[in-house]
Design a protein around this motif. Structure first.
Motif, PDB file in Angstrom:
ATOM      1  N   ALA A  73      -2.090  -3.600  -5.378  1.00 30.69           N
ATOM      2  CA  ALA A  73      -1.150  -3.303  -4.423  1.00 30.69           C
ATOM      3  C   ALA A  73      -1.461  -1.955  -4.046  1.00 30.69           C
ATOM      4  O   ALA A  73      -1.618  -1.044  -4.782  1.00 30.69           O
ATOM      5  CB  ALA A  73       0.276  -3.609  -4.862  1.00 30.69           C
ATOM      6  N   VAL A  74      -1.593  -1.627  -2.607  1.00 26.64           N
ATOM      7  CA  VAL A  74      -2.012  -0.337  -2.190  1.00 26.64           C
ATOM      8  C   VAL A  74      -0.653   0.168  -1.422  1.00 26.64           C
ATOM      9  O   VAL A  74      -0.219  -0.438  -0.599  1.00 26.64           O
ATOM     10  CB  VAL A  74      -3.236  -0.112  -1.261  1.00 26.64           C
ATOM     11  CG1 VAL A  74      -3.451   1.185  -0.938  1.00 26.64           C
ATOM     12  CG2 VAL A  74      -4.493  -0.906  -1.969  1.00 26.64           C
ATOM     13  N   LEU A  75      -0.173   1.406  -1.789  1.00 26.02           N
ATOM     14  CA  LEU A  75       0.965   1.730  -1.323  1.00 26.02           C
ATOM     15  C   LEU A  75       0.619   3.120  -0.594  1.00 26.02           C
ATOM     16  O   LEU A  75       0.732   4.274  -1.245  1.00 26.02           O
ATOM     17  CB  LEU A  75       2.187   2.200  -2.323  1.00 26.02           C
ATOM     18  CG  LEU A  75       3.166   0.944  -2.579  1.00 26.02           C
ATOM     19  CD1 LEU A  75       4.363   1.362  -3.449  1.00 26.02           C
ATOM     20  CD2 LEU A  75       3.741   0.398  -1.347  1.00 26.02           C
ATOM     21  N   SER A  76       0.832   3.281   1.017  1.00 26.70           N
ATOM     22  CA  SER A  76       0.604   4.552   1.322  1.00 26.70           C
ATOM     23  C   SER A  76       1.305   4.351   2.702  1.00 26.70           C
ATOM     24  O   SER A  76       1.348   3.344   3.363  1.00 26.70           O
ATOM     25  CB  SER A  76      -0.876   4.700   1.947  1.00 26.70           C
ATOM     26  OG  SER A  76      -1.214   5.705   2.673  1.00 26.70           O
ATOM     27  N   SER A  77       2.079   5.327   3.020  1.00 29.37           N
ATOM     28  CA  SER A  77       2.964   5.282   4.100  1.00 29.37           C
ATOM     29  C   SER A  77       2.488   4.656   5.610  1.00 29.37           C
ATOM     30  O   SER A  77       3.143   4.226   6.320  1.00 29.37           O
ATOM     31  CB  SER A  77       3.411   6.764   4.485  1.00 29.37           C
ATOM     32  OG  SER A  77       2.736   7.471   4.780  1.00 29.37           O
ATOM     33  N   ASP A  78       1.094   5.073   5.635  1.00 24.64           N
ATOM     34  CA  ASP A  78       0.361   4.735   7.109  1.00 24.64           C
ATOM     35  C   ASP A  78       0.151   3.326   6.995  1.00 24.64           C
ATOM     36  O   ASP A  78      -0.410   2.750   8.103  1.00 24.64           O
ATOM     37  CB  ASP A  78      -0.542   5.603   7.240  1.00 24.64           C
ATOM     38  CG  ASP A  78      -1.788   5.647   6.287  1.00 24.64           C
ATOM     39  OD1 ASP A  78      -1.417   5.245   5.162  1.00 24.64           O
ATOM     40  OD2 ASP A  78      -3.195   5.833   6.618  1.00 24.64           O
ATOM     41  N   MET A  79       0.382   2.455   5.905  1.00 27.85           N
ATOM     42  CA  MET A  79      -0.289   1.055   6.003  1.00 27.85           C
ATOM     43  C   MET A  79       0.649   0.195   6.313  1.00 27.85           C
ATOM     44  O   MET A  79       0.175  -1.249   6.282  1.00 27.85           O
ATOM     45  CB  MET A  79      -0.934   0.699   4.522  1.00 27.85           C
ATOM     46  CG  MET A  79      -2.087   1.881   4.273  1.00 27.85           C
ATOM     47  SD  MET A  79      -2.939   1.656   2.909  1.00 27.85           S
ATOM     48  CE  MET A  79      -3.676  -0.070   3.198  1.00 27.85           C
TER      49      MET A  79
END
Ligand code: ADP
Ligand code: ZN
Length: 732
Positions: free
Chosen positions: A512-518
């Protein structure tokens, strides 16, 4: 000083502050029927009608025969003197003109419109000509509502029918259609709805806070507690106390993504959800919140920093959660720090402030130390959870292939968690795929056309993005400098690239990738966070977004890819920020019954900040950091102001900067020094050249008035802009 009257009869001379960029309050005549001090009014200005607030008696220094009348008084509660005083003092502190302050306090569209109505539906008293399944469902829903009403859309959705079914029933009077004001009060929160059984520590903390709120007077408390110690549970008790008194409470959160989880917790504690105020709230809902806050139809607001400027009827408590978070500082427009402004507003309206954090800012730490703030500490995690074991991975001794960032030691640790069916988190504080794109033929690095900044590759978006101005462009396959084909290469890691490496190292892991721009919305982030929390992923790859207050009960390992990253800057808070961030991130591990571990990859394990993070010796770290800042005379032991000049013409900016530096008399008279002008670290943004000056003064200096006197003689001609940043947090 003459007392300001609170009411002006028709024809009296009044001063009106408008949201237009004028440097004074304008004289008008009170309209027919008179008006209150603080009334929202519409006034003529040249050929236009503009919004304003009755700010006091008129000056009388304007040709009396030309003074015009207020057009109308708007249908909104007059601004309270408390808010008028707050705007004035916040404006004085940040050196912001009053019209701009008023704009902050009127950020709801259609304030003056008559209350807008909408159709609602409730049970009528006739029976339908014939019954159908769909009609039965509609009537069942309304009976279940027990006299409450729904909108057409809500009712049709709840019954699973088309809106024409409802309309049909309305025509026969089976269902009653009524007009109801759109801006309705928020559901009542019940302070005694359901509290959790608190631990001994939590009980005494909550008793102290409740007692403070009960004084109905100003006071600030620093609530410090490790992540997972129950700070939220504890400050919700203070909110309960405030609500029982019939006063309103405000909870500030640093990140919209955190509100969803918070709403759920408020619902569980008080039996209903609070009002929300942030950029994700619709325009109609914003207007409802603004009006209800003023009328007392909203007891609790959860919001972003701008909610500090809402027209509360009787504000009794402000909680600033994660008070150390840098996003509390607004970096464009009005430059203010919401944490400091919360303290200011509370001191004016007789409210309590709670600053909650696991890693308080040095400012708050120093204020507590000096006895200006009370301090409460929660030292242990709730339940069986213990703080994670923290270790460094010395990258100088690890064997790593080029373009890879996960060391063998970290790989083994992750594999162990995966084998045990536990979660691991890899943290890197960099969005995108790679921070630099370089041409292997000529060495050219792709930059933004409008800024002195490199473009960051975002593979997820398939574009290059400038993190300064937001400009994007497709990734070229030809070098824009030497025209070589297929020579462009990504250099360095970002969160997307790290995810790629992790997936190839752990092909079976669910990532799971958590980055605000995604994510497109706060709701999408919330959904992803819930999936992770319930075990829907094995390996989480995240940026700063994961560091902030989420609960991941299955997570037992946090791997920090580059613990040195934050230490490289010349920012005076680099050490503090790194310390806070590393402790926040590692605090994600081991929240439930399984102990956690945090591993930090570093090339400088002996660095004092890294050693302080590892040892967990906070008191020592802060004492050392405080010592250095005191010696350097910088905040919180001295005062700083940043002056940012910009223009499309580089010569013009430097000329102004030099003129300011030469004419520093007003600053020297109060013992302040000016440094610069110097090109800003990012010397061009959106095509504008940027130059900085830094003003340094001893603590206790009346800096603002000296600054105002200093810059007053300089006229900003043409393209020139000047921003003054009091207590700057960033120096870009
Ligand atoms: P913090 O805000 O300090 O990070 P939280 O208030 O979020 O801590 O608490 C961490 C977790 O422990 C949350 O899931 C919370 O519901 C739970 N918790 C804390 N205190 C209690 C308590 N007294 N009873 C039950 N659960 C608690
Ligand atoms: Zn740019």
């Amino acid at each position: 000083m003459a007392l300001t009257p609170s009411y002006f009869d028709e024809g009296m001379l009044i001063g009106v502050l408008t949201t237009q960029p004028l440097d004074r309050v304008l004289d008008y005549r009170a309209p027919e029927g008179g008006c209150h001090l603080g009334a929202f009014v519409e006034v003529p200005l040249g050929p236009r009608k503009v919004l304003g607030v009755v700010w006091g008696a008129g000056q009388g220094d304007y040709d009396i025969s030309k003074v015009r009348s207020v057009i109308r008084v708007l249908d909104a509660a007059p601004m309270r003197e408390e808010l008028m005083a707050f705007l004035t003092r916040a404006g004085d502190y940040t050196l912001t003109p009053m019209p701009a302050m008023l704009r902050l306090a009127t950020r709801a569209p259609g304030l003056g419109d008559p209350p807008s109505m909408r159709k609602i539906y409730r049970l009528g008293d006739t029976t339908p000509d014939r019954m159908t399944d769909a009609r039965t469902r509609v009537l069942d829903v309304l009976r279940d509502m027990g006299g409450l009403s729904l909108t057409l859309k809500e009712l049709a959705e709840a019954a699973g029918v088309t809106t024409s079914v409802v309309k049909g029933l309305a025509k026969q009077g089976v269902v009653r259609e009524e007009d109801s004001p759109r801006d309705t009060p928020f559901p009542t929160l019940d302070p005694s709805y359901s509290g959790k059984a608190l631990t001994e520590d939590q009980t005494s903390a909550s008793a102290t806070l409740r007692a403070a709120v009960a004084t109905r007077a100003y006071g600030t408390t620093l609530l410090k507690g490790v992540t997972g110690s129950g700070k939220t549970e504890v400050y919700l008790e203070a909110v309960a106390e405030c609500l029982s008194q019939g006063r309103q409470a405000l909870v500030l959160l640093p990140e919209i993504a955190l509100t969803a989880e918070f709403l759920t917790r408020v619902d569980a504690r008080f039996g209903a959800k609070p009002a929300e105020w942030h950029s994700g709230v619709t325009i109609t809902e914003r207007r409802r919140v603004w009006k209800m806050v003023a009328q007392g139809g909203a007891q609790l607001v959860v919001g972003a920093r701008s909610s500090l400027f809402l027209p509360f009827r009787d504000l009794g408590l402000i909680v600033v959660d994660e008070e150390h978070d840098t996003s509390y500082k607004q970096e464009d427009g009005v430059l203010y720090n919401a944490r400091d402004m919360a303290v200011l507003r509370a001191s004016i309206c007789g409210a309590q402030v709670i600053l909650a954090s696991a890693t308080p800012s040095l400012e708050s730490w120093a204020n507590a130390d000096a006895g200006k703030y009370a301090k409460i500490e929660l030292t242990s995690r709730f339940g069986a959870a213990v703080m994670p074991d923290m270790r460094a991975i010395d990258m100088r001794t690890e064997q790593l292939a080029g373009s890879s960032w996960i060391s063998p030691t970290l790989q083994r640790a992750v594999q162990k968690r995966l084998d045990n069916k536990e979660q691991a988190l890899l943290f890197i504080n960099r969005r995108g795929y790679a921070p630099v794109t370089i041409c292997r033929a000529c060495g050219h690095q792709i930059g933004c056309d409008h800024c002195d900044a490199r473009m960051v590759e975002h593979r997820f978006l398939k574009r290059l993005v400038c993190h300064q101005c937001g400009e994007t462009k497709p990734l070229p396959n030809v070098c824009p400098h030497c025209a070589a084909e297929d020579k462009l290469a990504a250099v360095g890691p970002g969160v997307e690239r790290l995810a790629e490496e992790a997936q190839s190292l752990f092909p079976d892991a669910r990532l799971a990738v958590l980055s605000s721009d995604m994510f497109g919305s706060a709701r999408a982030i919330k959904a992803e966070i819930e999936t992770i929390a319930s075990g829907g992923a094995d390996l989480i790859i995240g940026t700063q977004l994961v560091a902030k207050g989420h609960n991941f009960p299955l997570l037992t390992l946090v791997g920090v890819i580059d613990a040195d990253l934050g230490l490289q800057g010349s920012d005076l808070r680099a050490a503090e920020r790194t310390f806070q961030l590393m402790r926040q991130v590692s605090g994600r591990a081991g929240r439930a019954d399984k102990p956690g571990q945090a591993l930090m990859q570093t090339y400088q394990p002996e660095h004092p900040v890294i050693r302080a993070i590892l040892s967990g010796d906070e008191q020592d770290f802060w004492a050392a950091e405080a010592g250095e800042r005191r010696a350097a005379g910088v905040p919180p032991y001295g005062r700083l102001a940043g002056i940012i000049l910009s223009s499309t013409d580089v010569q013009e900016v430097f000329d102004l900067g030099n003129a300011l530096a030469r004419n520093d008399g007003p600053l020297r008279r109060v013992g302040a020094q000016v440094f610069g002008p110097a090109p800003a670290p990012i010397a061009r943004v959106r095509g504008r050249h940027r130059v900085r000056l830094l003003v340094k003064a001893p603590k206790g200096t009346a800096l603002q008035s000296a600054l105002a006197e200093w810059v007053a003689p300089f006229r900003l001609k043409g393209e020139l802009r000047m921003a003054i940043d009091i207590d700057p947090q960033s120096f870009y």
